[in-house]
Design a protein around this motif. Structure first.
Motif, short mmCIF file in Angstrom:
data_model
loop_
_atom_site.label_atom_id
_atom_site.label_comp_id
_atom_site.label_asym_id
_atom_site.label_seq_id
_atom_site.Cartn_x
_atom_site.Cartn_y
_atom_site.Cartn_z
N UNK A 1 -4.21 4.70 -13.87
CA UNK A 1 -3.30 4.29 -12.80
C UNK A 1 -1.94 4.89 -13.08
N UNK A 2 -1.41 5.64 -12.14
CA UNK A 2 -0.11 6.28 -12.33
C UNK A 2 1.03 5.34 -11.94
N UNK A 3 2.12 5.45 -12.66
CA UNK A 3 3.29 4.62 -12.40
C UNK A 3 4.13 5.28 -11.29
N UNK A 4 3.69 5.09 -10.07
CA UNK A 4 4.39 5.63 -8.91
C UNK A 4 4.73 4.48 -7.97
N UNK A 5 5.53 4.77 -6.95
CA UNK A 5 5.98 3.76 -6.00
C UNK A 5 4.80 3.21 -5.20
N UNK A 6 4.46 1.96 -5.44
CA UNK A 6 3.31 1.38 -4.75
C UNK A 6 3.55 1.27 -3.24
N UNK A 7 4.82 1.17 -2.82
CA UNK A 7 5.07 1.07 -1.39
C UNK A 7 4.77 2.38 -0.67
N UNK A 8 4.97 3.50 -1.36
CA UNK A 8 4.58 4.79 -0.77
C UNK A 8 3.06 4.88 -0.66
N UNK A 9 2.38 4.38 -1.70
CA UNK A 9 0.91 4.35 -1.65
C UNK A 9 0.43 3.47 -0.50
#
Length: 212
Positions: free
Chosen positions: A83-91
């Motif tokens: 799981x990558x630490x990216x903006x979940x809201x963009x996902x």
């Protein structure tokens, strides 16, 4: 409680194998392989809501029998685990757009905009990889007169580059619930796992809470 006690007393122990785990606010969503009292392996998605005291307060799920690998050799549970630490809201935004535009059919012309050409890993038991595999499967279903309809999406939970969409509709004219897990990469749908379950008739429900 009675169901849990029944499983505990069964001659064959129930096994639980958590494959992927995610968190979104007060909810945790899991992809798990169950074998209830030796009845056979089932793949499930579970959503748990926790209260202010950290206790489980609510639960939703979808289950399906574990099946053979799909036309591209993928199973219902293999694939990317990181799981990558990216903006979940963009996902969440990408997945919400895809579910609405494509699965609910609100803007079907946008289909190709959600994919990086044909780079798409598919874990559905009947569909091959790529946008081409999805197109071939939908064409085959249409020729058989089978419709897959998404009427309403009740929640989209996101964590990092993953999001789970929980929807209802029909498959082949039969009321169906859809749990779709997507992995998003560079703004595109990159990987997909799902569990479809026929919605049981209300007369068989053990409670009045509803599926969603």
């Amino acid at each position: 409680m009675a169901a849990v006690e029944g499983l505990a007393q069964a001659p064959v122990k129930t096994t639980v194998n958590n494959i992927r785990a995610f968190e979104d606010g007060d909810k945790v969503f899991l992809q798990t392989v169950y074998n209830f009292a030796g009845a056979g392996e089932q793949v499930g998605f579970d959503v748990f809501r926790f209260d202010a005291d950290g206790k489980i307060a609510e639960h939703w799920d979808n289950l399906a029998d574990k099946a053979a690998p799909n036309p591209s050799g993928h199973t219902q549970i293999d694939g990317t685990l990181e799981k990558k630490d990216v903006d979940k809201e963009e996902t969440r935004k990408v997945v919400a757009g895809f579910v609405g535009d494509v699965l609910r059919g609100e803007n079907p012309d946008k289909l190709t905009s959600y994919y990086d050409e044909d780079k798409y890993i598919q874990h559905n038991t009947s569909i091959a990889d790529g946008l081409s595999g999805l197109g071939a499967a939908l064409e085959a279903m249409a020729k058989q007169g089978i419709s897959m309809v998404y009427n309403k999406t009740h929640m989209i939970l996101a964590d990092g580059d993953y999001a789970l969409a929980c929807s209802e509709g029909s498959f082949g004219g039969v009321a169906t619930t859809y749990y779709d897990l997507f992995r998003v990469e560079n703004g595109f749908i990159a990987e997909h796992w799902d569990v479809m379950e026929t919605l049981a008739d209300k007369s068989t429900w053990a409670n009045e809470n509803g599926k969603f």
